[in-house]
Design an enzyme around this catalytic site. Structure first.
Site, PDB file in Angstrom:
ATOM      1  N   ALA A  74       0.820  -1.089   0.032  1.00 44.56           N
ATOM      2  CA  ALA A  74      -0.010   0.046   0.034  1.00 44.56           C
ATOM      3  C   ALA A  74       0.906   1.303  -0.099  1.00 44.56           C
ATOM      4  CB  ALA A  74      -1.027  -0.065   1.125  1.00 44.56           C
ATOM      5  N   THR A  75       1.993   1.218   0.531  1.00 43.54           N
ATOM      6  CA  THR A  75       2.928   2.229   0.662  1.00 43.54           C
ATOM      7  C   THR A  75       3.121   2.673  -0.884  1.00 43.54           C
ATOM      8  OG1 THR A  75       3.892   1.473   2.754  1.00 43.54           O
ATOM      9  CG2 THR A  75       5.470   3.295   1.232  1.00 43.54           C
ATOM     10  N   GLN A 182      -6.741  -1.141   5.205  1.00 43.48           N
ATOM     11  CA  GLN A 182      -7.176  -1.737   6.327  1.00 43.48           C
ATOM     12  C   GLN A 182      -8.506  -2.444   6.217  1.00 43.48           C
ATOM     13  OE1 GLN A 182      -5.712  -2.362   9.583  1.00 43.48           O
ATOM     14  NE2 GLN A 182      -3.812  -1.068   9.076  1.00 43.48           N
ATOM     15  N   HIS A 204      -0.832  -7.957   3.402  1.00 36.86           N
ATOM     16  CA  HIS A 204      -0.646  -8.583   4.554  1.00 36.86           C
ATOM     17  C   HIS A 204      -1.126  -8.011   5.620  1.00 36.86           C
ATOM     18  CE1 HIS A 204       1.917  -4.990   6.270  1.00 36.86           C
ATOM     19  NE2 HIS A 204       1.880  -4.725   5.102  1.00 36.86           N
ATOM     20  N   THR A 243       9.234  -7.314 -12.849  1.00 36.72           N
ATOM     21  CA  THR A 243       8.694  -8.485 -12.983  1.00 36.72           C
ATOM     22  C   THR A 243       7.657  -8.995 -11.845  1.00 36.72           C
ATOM     23  OG1 THR A 243      10.793  -9.290 -14.099  1.00 36.72           O
ATOM     24  CG2 THR A 243       9.312 -10.809 -13.099  1.00 36.72           C
ATOM     25  N   CYS A 329       5.575   6.722  16.459  1.00 36.89           N
ATOM     26  CA  CYS A 329       6.704   6.077  16.563  1.00 36.89           C
ATOM     27  C   CYS A 329       7.156   5.108  17.776  1.00 36.89           C
ATOM     28  CB  CYS A 329       7.784   7.427  16.745  1.00 36.89           C
ATOM     29  SG  CYS A 329       7.693   8.418  15.555  1.00 36.89           S
TER      30      CYS A 329
HETATM   31  C1  LIG Z   1      -0.172  -0.764   6.551  1.00 36.05           C
HETATM   32  C2  LIG Z   1      -0.789   0.207   6.077  1.00 36.05           C
HETATM   33  C3  LIG Z   1      -0.093   1.227   4.771  1.00 36.05           C
HETATM   34  C4  LIG Z   1       1.165   0.528   4.481  1.00 36.05           C
HETATM   35  O1  LIG Z   1       1.187  -0.710   3.608  1.00 36.05           O
HETATM   36  P1  LIG Z   1       2.370  -1.707   3.358  1.00 36.05           P
HETATM   37  O2  LIG Z   1       1.806  -2.692   2.465  1.00 36.05           O
HETATM   38  O3  LIG Z   1       2.811  -2.249   4.468  1.00 36.05           O
HETATM   39  O4  LIG Z   1       3.207  -0.614   2.545  1.00 36.05           O
HETATM   40  C5  LIG Z   1      -0.797   1.780   4.306  1.00 36.05           C
HETATM   41  N1  LIG Z   1      -1.916   2.692   4.743  1.00 36.05           N
HETATM   42  C6  LIG Z   1      -2.516   2.010   5.730  1.00 36.05           C
HETATM   43  C7  LIG Z   1      -3.902   2.677   6.181  1.00 36.05           C
HETATM   44  C8  LIG Z   1      -2.283   0.993   6.431  1.00 36.05           C
HETATM   45  O5  LIG Z   1      -2.637   0.319   7.459  1.00 36.05           O
END
Ligand SMILES: *Cc1c(COP(=O)(O)O)cnc(C)c1O
Length: 388
Positions: A74-75, A182, A204, A243, A329
């Site tokens: 998601a990042t 989420q 994840h 890939t 943090c």
């Molecule tokens: C965990 C999370 C992310 C980051 O997702 P990743 O797949 O770990 O990069 C972004 N936004 C929200 C709301 C999240 O809970």
């Protein structure tokens, strides 16, 4: 028997479900082909598996398979959505709106764009963590190109009113992005009904593997333009080269399939567990529920505790449960969570907070143990405080 603490941090990550693991395994060794290899069966097998996950994800959010772009999570999806729109539409306008309580993977790309000259409005939230639609309505500008509002908050679990926001954006011809990391598999998502143009997903948080996610990119009514943020072999229709990670993609599909099949019953079960935890904890005086009482994720309970030190509280809970403080943090920093601060909390309440993230593998017996230990810890800390 493991003596590790009870895992209650399901907003940070979740274990891979055994059924997901089993589906992934053959794609490491036997079906290891590159899905882009179009000249032999190894490639075709991998491509077929990737296609299946595209279909599962598309069906999950009422999109089409061509609208799914795989990313590392998601990042990356958030970065691609926000920076990709900014770069593609900067001639139309240079104003972006988001919310003060977003994940750093939305806040930080927006702050980066500010350094390039874009203007960003960080909308405030009400005391319950929800955005004020009237405030949103007055914040639109002629040069607004993008609105980014998360589906479900990772700290306090609140569910933002996506349908209303989507309609407001559509009426004004503005692209609407939502970070649904989420939300997938936890609440119903529908990009048509909610008028969503871009949606970030990750595996994840729903019992799939780490390192795989996706961005939904609307292709029709309107067709969203996106400047790629990673160039190379032109994978994913040029929007994200590299890939494809077939085993992770297979796991993402399986995890989504399971979460959707079990969504209704699991929501019910998690709601009962959360309710039971809150019933017990709220018998103590000076315990505050963070976030809207009902418009929230079933597995999320976030509390602030009066008259205790935040760091001492987390330390006291640690042997029995793996939870996070709302703090952005680590527990060694004194900076309180930007989400809890946005709710208007005092520094003490923002700092002395606990996020319980209840998930698929938690039981009522675990919740009972957790409640008992949390109550004992809070009582003991308060007693010590009155002695000094
Ligand atoms: C965990 C999370 C992310 C980051 O997702 P990743 O797949 O770990 O990069 C972004 N936004 C929200 C709301 C999240 O809970």
């Amino acid at each position: 028997m493991s003596t590790r603490p009870i895992y209650l941090d399901c907003h940070a990550t979740t274990p891979v479900d055994e059924r997901v693991m089993a589906a992934m395994m053959p794609y490491f060794t036997e079906y290891f082909g590159n899905p882009s290899s179009i000249n032999h069966i190894y490639g075709w097998e991998a491509e077929a598996a990737v296609k299946q996950t595209r279909e599962i994800l598309a069906a999950a959010i009422n999109a089409t398979p061509e609208e799914i772009v795989f990313t590392s999570g998601a990042t990356e999806a958030n970065n691609l959505a926000i920076k990709g729109v900014a770069e593609a539409y900067f001639q139309k306008g240079q104003h972006i709106m988001t919310v003060a309580t977003e994940h750093s993977a939305v806040i930080d790309p927006c702050k980066y764009l500010q350094t390039l000259g874009f203007e960003v409005t960080f909308l405030p939230v009400n005391q319950d963590g929800l955005i004020d639609l009237a405030k949103l309505a007055t914040a639109f500008r002629p040069e607004t190109i993008l609105v980014s509002v998360m589906a479900a908050n990772n700290e306090i679990g609140v569910l933002q009113p996506l349908t209303e926001i989507g309609q407001m954006c559509r009426d004004r011809n503005i692209i609407f992005h939502t970070d649904a990391a989420q939300a997938l598999g936890k609440i119903p998502l529908d990009v048509q009904a909610m008028k969503i143009d871009l949606m970030s997903l990750t595996a994840h948080k729903l019992y799939g593997p780490k390192g795989i996610g996706a961005l939904y990119v609307r292709r029709r009514n309107p067709r969203v333009q996106l400047a790629p943020q990673q160039h190379g072999g032109g994978h994913e229709r040029g929007m994200r080269s590299g890939t494809l990670y077939t085993p992770q993609i297979v796991g993402f599909g399986k995890a989504t399939e399971i979460a959707l099949a079990e969504q209704a019953t699991e929501t019910q079960r998690l709601t009962e567990l959360r309710h039971s935890l809150w019933q017990k904890l709220s018998q103590l005086p000076g315990i505050h529920l963070n976030g809207h009482p009902t418009q929230r994720l079933a597995g999320n309970l976030n509390i602030s505790v009066e008259a205790v030190d935040g760091a001492a509280l987390l330390l006291g809970l640690q042997p029995v449960m793996a939870v996070s403080s709302g703090s952005a943090c680590s527990s060694t920093t004194t900076a309180p969570s930007h989400v809890l601060t946005a709710l208007g909390h005092t520094e003490q309440l923002a700092y002395a907070s606990v996020r319980f993230g209840i998930g698929r593998f938690n039981t009522q017996a675990e919740i009972d143990t957790v409640a008992q230990h949390a109550i004992a810890t809070i009582q003991s800390l308060r007693k010590q405080a009155t002695l000094v």
